[in-house]
Design a protein around this motif. Sequence first.
Motif, PDB file in Angstrom:
ATOM      1  N   SER A   1      50.490  -5.389   0.827  1.00 34.43           N
ATOM      2  CA  SER A   1      49.193  -6.331   1.715  1.00 34.43           C
ATOM      3  C   SER A   1      48.957  -5.740   2.379  1.00 34.43           C
ATOM      4  O   SER A   1      47.977  -5.462   2.929  1.00 34.43           O
ATOM      5  N   LEU A   2      49.650  -4.239   3.092  1.00 35.31           N
ATOM      6  CA  LEU A   2      49.077  -3.525   3.949  1.00 35.31           C
ATOM      7  C   LEU A   2      48.636  -2.008   3.212  1.00 35.31           C
ATOM      8  O   LEU A   2      47.749  -1.220   3.735  1.00 35.31           O
ATOM      9  N   LEU A   3      47.945  -2.121   1.848  1.00 32.70           N
ATOM     10  CA  LEU A   3      47.602  -1.266   1.121  1.00 32.70           C
ATOM     11  C   LEU A   3      46.299  -1.199   0.978  1.00 32.70           C
ATOM     12  O   LEU A   3      45.009  -1.776   1.424  1.00 32.70           O
ATOM     13  N   ARG A   4      45.053   0.362   1.544  1.00 35.36           N
ATOM     14  CA  ARG A   4      44.063   0.354   2.227  1.00 35.36           C
ATOM     15  C   ARG A   4      43.337   0.543   0.290  1.00 35.36           C
ATOM     16  O   ARG A   4      44.283   1.540  -0.554  1.00 35.36           O
ATOM     17  N   GLN A   5      42.330   0.203   0.541  1.00 40.59           N
ATOM     18  CA  GLN A   5      41.584   1.367  -1.142  1.00 40.59           C
ATOM     19  C   GLN A   5      41.816   2.380  -1.335  1.00 40.59           C
ATOM     20  O   GLN A   5      41.168   2.758  -0.656  1.00 40.59           O
ATOM     21  N   PRO A   6      41.490   2.933  -2.315  1.00 37.58           N
ATOM     22  CA  PRO A   6      41.656   4.277  -2.564  1.00 37.58           C
ATOM     23  C   PRO A   6      40.394   4.809  -2.306  1.00 37.58           C
ATOM     24  O   PRO A   6      39.848   4.259  -3.367  1.00 37.58           O
ATOM     25  N   TYR A   7      40.029   5.959  -3.277  1.00 39.79           N
ATOM     26  CA  TYR A   7      39.064   7.143  -3.024  1.00 39.79           C
ATOM     27  C   TYR A   7      38.654   7.613  -3.842  1.00 39.79           C
ATOM     28  O   TYR A   7      39.857   8.834  -3.840  1.00 39.79           O
ATOM     29  N   PHE A   8      38.264   7.817  -5.101  1.00 39.82           N
ATOM     30  CA  PHE A   8      38.457   8.476  -6.300  1.00 39.82           C
ATOM     31  C   PHE A   8      37.669   9.532  -6.478  1.00 39.82           C
ATOM     32  O   PHE A   8      35.727   9.058  -5.942  1.00 39.82           O
ATOM     33  N   VAL A   9      37.511  10.640  -6.637  1.00 37.64           N
ATOM     34  CA  VAL A   9      36.926  11.774  -6.493  1.00 37.64           C
ATOM     35  C   VAL A   9      36.444  12.398  -7.966  1.00 37.64           C
ATOM     36  O   VAL A   9      38.123  12.335  -8.568  1.00 37.64           O
ATOM     37  N   PRO A  10      35.576  12.780  -9.386  1.00 35.33           N
ATOM     38  CA  PRO A  10      36.073  13.615 -10.379  1.00 35.33           C
ATOM     39  C   PRO A  10      36.792  14.780 -10.062  1.00 35.33           C
ATOM     40  O   PRO A  10      36.438  15.846  -8.906  1.00 35.33           O
ATOM     41  N   GLU A  11      36.871  15.836 -10.741  1.00 40.21           N
ATOM     42  CA  GLU A  11      37.316  16.715 -10.920  1.00 40.21           C
ATOM     43  C   GLU A  11      36.900  17.962 -10.668  1.00 40.21           C
ATOM     44  O   GLU A  11      36.892  19.186 -10.427  1.00 40.21           O
ATOM     45  N   ASN A  12      35.071  17.987 -11.098  1.00 43.65           N
ATOM     46  CA  ASN A  12      34.294  18.668 -10.497  1.00 43.65           C
ATOM     47  C   ASN A  12      33.683  18.459  -9.487  1.00 43.65           C
ATOM     48  O   ASN A  12      32.595  19.414  -9.501  1.00 43.65           O
ATOM     49  N   LYS A  13      33.920  17.926  -8.715  1.00 38.26           N
ATOM     50  CA  LYS A  13      33.588  17.241  -7.337  1.00 38.26           C
ATOM     51  C   LYS A  13      33.460  18.574  -6.989  1.00 38.26           C
ATOM     52  O   LYS A  13      34.509  19.295  -5.737  1.00 38.26           O
ATOM     53  N   LYS A  14      31.763  18.895  -5.862  1.00 37.43           N
ATOM     54  CA  LYS A  14      32.320  20.178  -5.061  1.00 37.43           C
ATOM     55  C   LYS A  14      32.408  20.283  -3.569  1.00 37.43           C
ATOM     56  O   LYS A  14      32.348  19.055  -3.488  1.00 37.43           O
ATOM     57  N   ILE A  15      33.650  21.053  -3.591  1.00 37.08           N
ATOM     58  CA  ILE A  15      34.155  20.157  -2.074  1.00 37.08           C
ATOM     59  C   ILE A  15      32.909  20.342  -1.101  1.00 37.08           C
ATOM     60  O   ILE A  15      33.477  19.774   0.402  1.00 37.08           O
ATOM     61  N   ASN A  16      32.106  21.226  -0.635  1.00 34.29           N
ATOM     62  CA  ASN A  16      31.166  20.737   0.110  1.00 34.29           C
ATOM     63  C   ASN A  16      30.976  19.541   0.395  1.00 34.29           C
ATOM     64  O   ASN A  16      30.546  18.819   1.034  1.00 34.29           O
ATOM     65  N   ASP A  17      30.610  18.642  -1.304  1.00 36.19           N
ATOM     66  CA  ASP A  17      30.497  17.298  -0.746  1.00 36.19           C
ATOM     67  C   ASP A  17      31.209  16.770  -0.791  1.00 36.19           C
ATOM     68  O   ASP A  17      31.422  15.944  -0.097  1.00 36.19           O
ATOM     69  N   LEU A  18      32.441  16.970  -0.805  1.00 35.22           N
ATOM     70  CA  LEU A  18      33.616  16.403  -1.136  1.00 35.22           C
ATOM     71  C   LEU A  18      34.186  15.844   0.857  1.00 35.22           C
ATOM     72  O   LEU A  18      34.033  14.863   0.741  1.00 35.22           O
ATOM     73  N   LEU A  19      33.596  17.315   1.786  1.00 35.34           N
ATOM     74  CA  LEU A  19      33.585  17.359   3.712  1.00 35.34           C
ATOM     75  C   LEU A  19      32.999  16.664   3.159  1.00 35.34           C
ATOM     76  O   LEU A  19      33.481  15.799   4.361  1.00 35.34           O
ATOM     77  N   LYS A  20      31.522  16.072   3.215  1.00 34.67           N
ATOM     78  CA  LYS A  20      30.902  15.480   3.249  1.00 34.67           C
ATOM     79  C   LYS A  20      30.911  13.620   3.215  1.00 34.67           C
ATOM     80  O   LYS A  20      30.824  12.316   4.632  1.00 34.67           O
ATOM     81  N   GLU A  21      30.952  13.190   2.383  1.00 32.80           N
ATOM     82  CA  GLU A  21      32.273  12.130   1.898  1.00 32.80           C
ATOM     83  C   GLU A  21      33.562  12.112   3.115  1.00 32.80           C
ATOM     84  O   GLU A  21      33.319  10.391   3.404  1.00 32.80           O
TER      85      GLU A  21
END
Length: 439
Positions: A289-309
């Motif tokens: 019951s303590l689990l939090r929603q996971p956040y999924f990203v595709p393999e080709n996600k650029k890390i500058n966009d990932l940092l913003k997210e």
Amino acid sequence: METSDSVPLLCSLLQITVNTFDFFAITYICISIILLMTSALITGAETAFFNLKNDQIKDIEKKKNFRNKLRLKLLNNPEKLLATTTIANNFINISFIIFAGINLSKNFVFTGNSSWEFIIKIFTIAFFLLLFGQSLPKYYAQKHPERISYSSVILISLFYKIFHPFSTLIIKSTSLINKKLALIKQNITIDDLSEALNLTSEQITEEENILKGIVKFGNISAKEIMKSRVDVMAIDIESKFKDLLEYIIESGHSRIPVYAETFDNIKGMLFIKDLLPHIDKTNDFNWQSLLRQPYFVPENKKINDLLKEFQENKIHMAIVIDEYGGTSGIVTLEDVIEEIVGEITDESDEDEIIYSKLNNSTYLFEGKTLLNDFVKIINIEDDYFDDLSGDVDTIAGIILELKGEIPIKNTKIEYKNLTFTIESVDKRRIKQIKVTIKE
């Protein structure tokens, strides 16, 4: 006798005054003063409108009178407002200079054409224009933007309509220039920046790697920096609470992915801090019951966009998925930041040895070492392996791409000026590779 003598004298003085300051002279003076006051009002209005604070604008929106409606109309189109005040100010200032110059030449001491008189005339006009037409109005408008914008809005609205064609032309031409500049900026590539950095590398010492990391930051994908699924510590959602606690102590991590049946079916993220209030619960405790929603990203996600997210969603970890929806691995905020500043360790981190340097030209690498880290360690270009047809992310992937199969121990593979020697291997993967750099 004295009275009769003084009358002609007074008449003579009056005649001289009338001759000196005739009707046209007085008109020129009045026009010059009006133009200077108008210039001051326009300058103050421009400063006032662009110095209004959010709470003052909200007050203007609440009070629906004529002047406030005009102010809102001007504020809703700041580009045109700026263009209007600029055109109007220049027009008024030029007019003031012309009329003031005529006044000084005809009605005062400047009757000659000497260079000194010309310089003094220019200095006098500039002094009045800069002090009373520019500096003082700006200073006062900054202190009282609400009052000045309210008192000047009718005049500015009038100029807004008069100079509408000119202000529209300026806005369109400026927009065109900005688009051209944007195209020029877009032509500057990552390679250009890298080349510029290499040219200055003789003067750069400790900061060189950070600068290179910044330049290449937007060109790296999540797949290149993620921790592969085979190295991720995760737990089955059906595990008992006691087994979970033992697993947490063993892993030493603050966040653990939780899966159902297989790692491809991630159900949530368990934050260890969420367990602290329940540390004394029995084995039947429903920790799921303590689990939090996971956040999924595709393999080709650029890390500058990932940092913003990561920043926007206030998260530190994401699950990397492939094109089929399967789990490829995990990527953390620390992984992203390390691409700029280098390896980050703290007192709780265990030293993970992914390579050892045998001599100046020979290294021993773990097969799972990411290609992104590999090129940094042996100091080669990022595009060194670009001519390989496959999409590889690790040193073991390079070997499989070159060989086409899992090689046996002691196999040597040549590629450009590198020699790969297989040091440890099993039936499923390549464990250790010796890399020799040939001069």
